[in-house]
Design an enzyme around this catalytic site. Sequence first.
Site, PDB file in Angstrom:
ATOM      1  N   ARG A   1       0.919  -1.152  -0.337  1.00  0.00           N
ATOM      2  CA  ARG A   1      -0.040   0.275   0.015  1.00  0.00           C
ATOM      3  C   ARG A   1       1.164   1.209   0.356  1.00  0.00           C
ATOM      4  O   ARG A   1       0.157   2.159   1.158  1.00  0.00           O
ATOM      5  CB  ARG A   1      -0.981  -0.084   1.381  1.00  0.00           C
ATOM      6  CG  ARG A   1      -1.751  -1.057   1.167  1.00  0.00           C
ATOM      7  CD  ARG A   1      -2.799  -1.059   0.611  1.00  0.00           C
ATOM      8  NE  ARG A   1      -3.891  -2.333   0.510  1.00  0.00           N
ATOM      9  CZ  ARG A   1      -3.606  -3.876   0.568  1.00  0.00           C
ATOM     10  NH1 ARG A   1      -2.668  -4.033  -0.766  1.00  0.00           N
ATOM     11  NH2 ARG A   1      -4.389  -4.599   0.688  1.00  0.00           N
TER      12      ARG A   1
ATOM     13  N   SER B   1     -10.359   1.706   3.614  1.00  0.00           N
ATOM     14  CA  SER B   1      -9.387   0.791   5.131  1.00  0.00           C
ATOM     15  C   SER B   1      -8.964   2.724   5.832  1.00  0.00           C
ATOM     16  O   SER B   1      -8.001   3.124   5.566  1.00  0.00           O
ATOM     17  CB  SER B   1      -8.343  -0.165   5.263  1.00  0.00           C
ATOM     18  OG  SER B   1      -9.457  -0.774   4.618  1.00  0.00           O
TER      19      SER B   1
ATOM     20  N   GLU C   1      -4.085   5.409   6.361  1.00  0.00           N
ATOM     21  CA  GLU C   1      -3.308   4.701   5.013  1.00  0.00           C
ATOM     22  C   GLU C   1      -3.853   6.461   4.170  1.00  0.00           C
ATOM     23  O   GLU C   1      -3.520   6.528   3.736  1.00  0.00           O
ATOM     24  CB  GLU C   1      -4.698   4.147   4.396  1.00  0.00           C
ATOM     25  CG  GLU C   1      -4.245   3.302   3.017  1.00  0.00           C
ATOM     26  CD  GLU C   1      -4.577   1.936   2.758  1.00  0.00           C
ATOM     27  OE1 GLU C   1      -3.978   0.729   3.163  1.00  0.00           O
ATOM     28  OE2 GLU C   1      -5.622   2.014   2.385  1.00  0.00           O
TER      29      GLU C   1
HETATM   30  P1  FAD Z   1      -7.868  10.465  -4.597  1.00  0.00           P
HETATM   31  O1  FAD Z   1      -8.817   9.837  -2.881  1.00  0.00           O
HETATM   32  O2  FAD Z   1      -8.558  11.286  -5.433  1.00  0.00           O
HETATM   33  O3  FAD Z   1      -6.575  10.933  -4.397  1.00  0.00           O
HETATM   34  C1  FAD Z   1      -5.295   9.646  -3.734  1.00  0.00           C
HETATM   35  C2  FAD Z   1      -4.235  10.433  -3.584  1.00  0.00           C
HETATM   36  O4  FAD Z   1      -3.493  10.607  -5.060  1.00  0.00           O
HETATM   37  C3  FAD Z   1      -4.243  11.820  -3.222  1.00  0.00           C
HETATM   38  O5  FAD Z   1      -2.978  11.961  -2.372  1.00  0.00           O
HETATM   39  C4  FAD Z   1      -3.642  12.834  -4.418  1.00  0.00           C
HETATM   40  O6  FAD Z   1      -3.154  13.813  -4.880  1.00  0.00           O
HETATM   41  C5  FAD Z   1      -3.176  11.298  -5.830  1.00  0.00           C
HETATM   42  N1  FAD Z   1      -2.929  11.427  -6.630  1.00  0.00           N
HETATM   43  C6  FAD Z   1      -4.949  11.502  -7.539  1.00  0.00           C
HETATM   44  N2  FAD Z   1      -4.884  11.320  -8.568  1.00  0.00           N
HETATM   45  C7  FAD Z   1      -3.056  11.509  -8.753  1.00  0.00           C
HETATM   46  C8  FAD Z   1      -2.472  11.333 -10.821  1.00  0.00           C
HETATM   47  N3  FAD Z   1      -3.107  11.393 -11.475  1.00  0.00           N
HETATM   48  N4  FAD Z   1      -1.323  11.770 -10.405  1.00  0.00           N
HETATM   49  C9  FAD Z   1      -0.404  11.440  -8.726  1.00  0.00           C
HETATM   50  N5  FAD Z   1      -1.240  12.022  -7.851  1.00  0.00           N
HETATM   51  C10 FAD Z   1      -2.655  10.872  -7.403  1.00  0.00           C
HETATM   52  N6  FAD Z   1      -7.562   1.424  -1.596  1.00  0.00           N
HETATM   53  C11 FAD Z   1      -6.593  -0.166  -1.543  1.00  0.00           C
HETATM   54  O7  FAD Z   1      -5.759  -0.340  -1.948  1.00  0.00           O
HETATM   55  N7  FAD Z   1      -7.588  -0.893  -1.867  1.00  0.00           N
HETATM   56  C12 FAD Z   1      -8.774  -1.534  -1.780  1.00  0.00           C
HETATM   57  O8  FAD Z   1      -9.847  -2.532  -1.713  1.00  0.00           O
HETATM   58  C13 FAD Z   1      -9.832   0.009  -1.720  1.00  0.00           C
HETATM   59  N8  FAD Z   1     -10.960  -0.219  -1.163  1.00  0.00           N
HETATM   60  C14 FAD Z   1     -11.649   1.132  -0.856  1.00  0.00           C
HETATM   61  C15 FAD Z   1     -13.239   0.738  -0.769  1.00  0.00           C
HETATM   62  C16 FAD Z   1     -13.914   2.030  -1.050  1.00  0.00           C
HETATM   63  C17 FAD Z   1     -15.379   1.786  -0.161  1.00  0.00           C
HETATM   64  C18 FAD Z   1     -13.260   3.218  -0.484  1.00  0.00           C
HETATM   65  C19 FAD Z   1     -14.055   4.457  -0.232  1.00  0.00           C
HETATM   66  C20 FAD Z   1     -11.567   3.276  -0.759  1.00  0.00           C
HETATM   67  C21 FAD Z   1     -11.415   2.158  -1.276  1.00  0.00           C
HETATM   68  N9  FAD Z   1      -9.884   1.823  -1.244  1.00  0.00           N
HETATM   69  C22 FAD Z   1      -9.379   0.819  -1.370  1.00  0.00           C
HETATM   70  C23 FAD Z   1      -8.816   3.144  -1.610  1.00  0.00           C
HETATM   71  C24 FAD Z   1      -9.342   3.776  -3.364  1.00  0.00           C
HETATM   72  O9  FAD Z   1      -9.995   3.871  -3.510  1.00  0.00           O
HETATM   73  C25 FAD Z   1      -7.491   3.932  -2.919  1.00  0.00           C
HETATM   74  O10 FAD Z   1      -6.301   4.371  -2.731  1.00  0.00           O
HETATM   75  C26 FAD Z   1      -8.277   4.945  -4.511  1.00  0.00           C
HETATM   76  O11 FAD Z   1      -7.079   4.360  -5.582  1.00  0.00           O
HETATM   77  C27 FAD Z   1      -7.882   6.039  -4.812  1.00  0.00           C
HETATM   78  O12 FAD Z   1      -8.452   6.721  -6.076  1.00  0.00           O
HETATM   79  P2  FAD Z   1      -8.719   8.163  -6.202  1.00  0.00           P
HETATM   80  O13 FAD Z   1      -9.184   7.953  -7.671  1.00  0.00           O
HETATM   81  O14 FAD Z   1      -9.778   8.324  -5.828  1.00  0.00           O
HETATM   82  O15 FAD Z   1      -7.782   9.134  -5.732  1.00  0.00           O
HETATM   83  P1  NAP Z   2     -10.709  -9.174   5.420  1.00  0.00           P
HETATM   84  O1  NAP Z   2     -10.153 -10.683   3.928  1.00  0.00           O
HETATM   85  O2  NAP Z   2     -11.746  -9.978   5.645  1.00  0.00           O
HETATM   86  O3  NAP Z   2      -8.873  -9.672   5.827  1.00  0.00           O
HETATM   87  C1  NAP Z   2      -8.622  -9.137   6.566  1.00  0.00           C
HETATM   88  C2  NAP Z   2      -7.111  -8.379   7.185  1.00  0.00           C
HETATM   89  O4  NAP Z   2      -6.766 -10.092   6.737  1.00  0.00           O
HETATM   90  C3  NAP Z   2      -7.195  -7.514   5.669  1.00  0.00           C
HETATM   91  O5  NAP Z   2      -6.647  -6.744   5.865  1.00  0.00           O
HETATM   92  C4  NAP Z   2      -5.998  -8.772   4.481  1.00  0.00           C
HETATM   93  O6  NAP Z   2      -4.660  -8.323   4.352  1.00  0.00           O
HETATM   94  C5  NAP Z   2      -5.274 -10.334   6.324  1.00  0.00           C
HETATM   95  N1  NAP Z   2      -5.655 -11.118   4.912  1.00  0.00           N
HETATM   96  C6  NAP Z   2      -6.643 -12.360   4.978  1.00  0.00           C
HETATM   97  N2  NAP Z   2      -6.337 -13.210   4.362  1.00  0.00           N
HETATM   98  C7  NAP Z   2      -4.839 -12.788   3.961  1.00  0.00           C
HETATM   99  C8  NAP Z   2      -3.877 -13.743   3.369  1.00  0.00           C
HETATM  100  N3  NAP Z   2      -4.533 -15.085   2.896  1.00  0.00           N
HETATM  101  N4  NAP Z   2      -2.510 -13.507   3.102  1.00  0.00           N
HETATM  102  C9  NAP Z   2      -2.061 -12.403   4.177  1.00  0.00           C
HETATM  103  N5  NAP Z   2      -3.533 -11.517   4.027  1.00  0.00           N
HETATM  104  C10 NAP Z   2      -4.251 -11.915   4.419  1.00  0.00           C
HETATM  105  O7  NAP Z   2     -10.523  -7.828   4.341  1.00  0.00           O
HETATM  106  P2  NAP Z   2     -11.369  -6.866   3.719  1.00  0.00           P
HETATM  107  O8  NAP Z   2     -12.277  -6.102   5.145  1.00  0.00           O
HETATM  108  O9  NAP Z   2     -12.643  -7.863   3.443  1.00  0.00           O
HETATM  109  O10 NAP Z   2     -11.272  -6.835   2.796  1.00  0.00           O
HETATM  110  C11 NAP Z   2     -10.547  -7.364   1.301  1.00  0.00           C
HETATM  111  C12 NAP Z   2      -9.614  -6.914   1.033  1.00  0.00           C
HETATM  112  O11 NAP Z   2     -10.081  -5.336   0.359  1.00  0.00           O
HETATM  113  C13 NAP Z   2      -8.201  -6.643   1.047  1.00  0.00           C
HETATM  114  O12 NAP Z   2      -7.254  -7.821   0.976  1.00  0.00           O
HETATM  115  C14 NAP Z   2      -8.165  -5.588   1.276  1.00  0.00           C
HETATM  116  O13 NAP Z   2      -7.179  -4.831   1.555  1.00  0.00           O
HETATM  117  C15 NAP Z   2      -9.203  -4.546   0.948  1.00  0.00           C
HETATM  118  N6  NAP Z   2      -9.375  -3.155   0.904  1.00  0.00           N
HETATM  119  C16 NAP Z   2      -8.976  -2.519   1.139  1.00  0.00           C
HETATM  120  C17 NAP Z   2      -9.404  -1.568   1.011  1.00  0.00           C
HETATM  121  C18 NAP Z   2      -8.731  -0.108   1.383  1.00  0.00           C
HETATM  122  O14 NAP Z   2      -9.055   0.863   1.583  1.00  0.00           O
HETATM  123  N7  NAP Z   2      -7.147  -0.034   1.532  1.00  0.00           N
HETATM  124  C19 NAP Z   2     -11.349  -0.857   1.779  1.00  0.00           C
HETATM  125  C20 NAP Z   2     -11.890  -2.399   1.522  1.00  0.00           C
HETATM  126  C21 NAP Z   2     -11.235  -3.379   1.373  1.00  0.00           C
HETATM  127  P3  NAP Z   2      -4.820  -7.090   3.818  1.00  0.00           P
HETATM  128  O15 NAP Z   2      -5.852  -5.950   3.705  1.00  0.00           O
HETATM  129  O16 NAP Z   2      -2.939  -6.806   3.337  1.00  0.00           O
HETATM  130  O17 NAP Z   2      -4.821  -8.054   2.203  1.00  0.00           O
END
Ligand code: FAD
Ligand code: NAP
Length: 347
Positions: free
Chosen positions: A168, A240, A335
């Site tokens: 991440r 998250s 994050e």
């Molecule tokens: P923004 O929020 O608009 O920007 C985020 C950052 O990136 C800021 O610093 C901004 O300045 C910069 N930025 C944006 N565009 C550019 C560009 N073109 N060039 C340079 N910098 C830029 N994240 C995960 O990793 N895994 C998930 O499973 C996940 N699930 C999510 C679920 C939900 C319900 C929500 C709300 C969020 C989730 N996220 C997840 C977080 C988010 O969706 C991601 O980080 C996504 O990539 C952000 O995209 P955005 O366009 O909305 O970025």
């Molecule tokens: P989940 O599957 O219930 O798992 C709970 C946590 O345990 C997660 O954070 C995941 O890590 C870790 N995990 C579970 N199984 C694993 C495995 N086999 N090996 C390594 N790590 C494991 O999580 P969830 O909340 O439902 O989300 C599902 C996936 O979507 C996750 O990968 C999560 O990262 C992603 N997600 C990300 C965001 C965001 O904003 N970043 C938001 C929603 C969902 P990891 O998170 O490292 O995968």
Amino acid sequence: MAKPLSIRENVCLRAFNTFQFDVRARYFVSVRKVSELMAALLWAKERNLDPLILGGGSNLVLVDQVNTLVIHIAKMGKYWRDVEGDRATLILGAGENWHDAVLYAAAANYRGIENLALIPGTVGAAPVQNIGAYGVELGDTLESLLALDCETGELVELTNPDCRFSYRDSLFKHRPDRYIILEVSLRLCRSKPFSLGYGELRNYFAQPEGALTPLTVAQGVMAIRRRKLPDPPQLPNAGSFFKNPEVSMPTWQRLRSEFPGIVGYPGTHKVKLAAAWMIDQCGWKGFRNERVGVHNRQALVLVNHARGTGRDILALADQIRSAVWARFGVALDIEPRVYPQGREGRE
Ligand code: FAD
Ligand code: NAP
């Protein structure tokens, strides 16, 4: 230089951040072309403003009014290149919707990003966070990207190693606003095995892998996510709020002997702790006050129930971090990007 017509003043950003914080941008412009981006940057420079680059606002905590120019990246476009055997490169404009891109690749039967379905936001922001879900990260398939280097004013191509992807995390998180990402190239494949190691995915796909396609895997991921995660238009959130902390083996052993139920995933050198488990143990899952709270199905997700502000969310985050620190001696990092920087307490 004449003010480009498209620059607007005092723009409400509620629809541009998934927490739906009611803040305003002093100036706002949406750019679709590199030339428009250059003009917007010049306009900001002439006024001594450091612009904020915005995609879908789904990884952002807007704490105060945004007293600068917000540049919303809307450069579109997608096409295939270097189609060789079962491999091909998908080129995507930074303003494309990430989830639509996943479905586009899956519909063409290419594998590699199907586990990343339903992640909100744009293609251009995906490398910043090195988006990941269900054991797959963007860095697994990203070949290169095209960016504007704001330090030199030049367009640069960054290869996968240049982006310094880790959990991440990437170069771009550490140098916010140096690079503006314009285009992303993903190397996809029609034959690589699916990544179905996460429990919920494994259970969902009881059928043998041969019967699966990238589209059915993406649809499974979507179904699982919809069951568990709040949809921002219904319940505003930024996914998250905390990163899962990675700790050393000795720390993991200490924690395991003290807290036998603790959830961790050992890697080569470190162990990734499930932050949601620790937050839940501290009693925060489902907590709510009159404005903000912790989601009742996923303790990592902080939500804006009713007219909460970035300050409300950060105050809640601080309480949670203190509780986890006091109980487990583990620090939680936030994050999403907190804007303006420096308002995130102990970050
Ligand atoms: P923004 O929020 O608009 O920007 C985020 C950052 O990136 C800021 O610093 C901004 O300045 C910069 N930025 C944006 N565009 C550019 C560009 N073109 N060039 C340079 N910098 C830029 N994240 C995960 O990793 N895994 C998930 O499973 C996940 N699930 C999510 C679920 C939900 C319900 C929500 C709300 C969020 C989730 N996220 C997840 C977080 C988010 O969706 C991601 O980080 C996504 O990539 C952000 O995209 P955005 O366009 O909305 O970025
Ligand atoms: P989940 O599957 O219930 O798992 C709970 C946590 O345990 C997660 O954070 C995941 O890590 C870790 N995990 C579970 N199984 C694993 C495995 N086999 N090996 C390594 N790590 C494991 O999580 P969830 O909340 O439902 O989300 C599902 C996936 O979507 C996750 O990968 C999560 O990262 C992603 N997600 C990300 C965001 C965001 O904003 N970043 C938001 C929603 C969902 P990891 O998170 O490292 O995968």
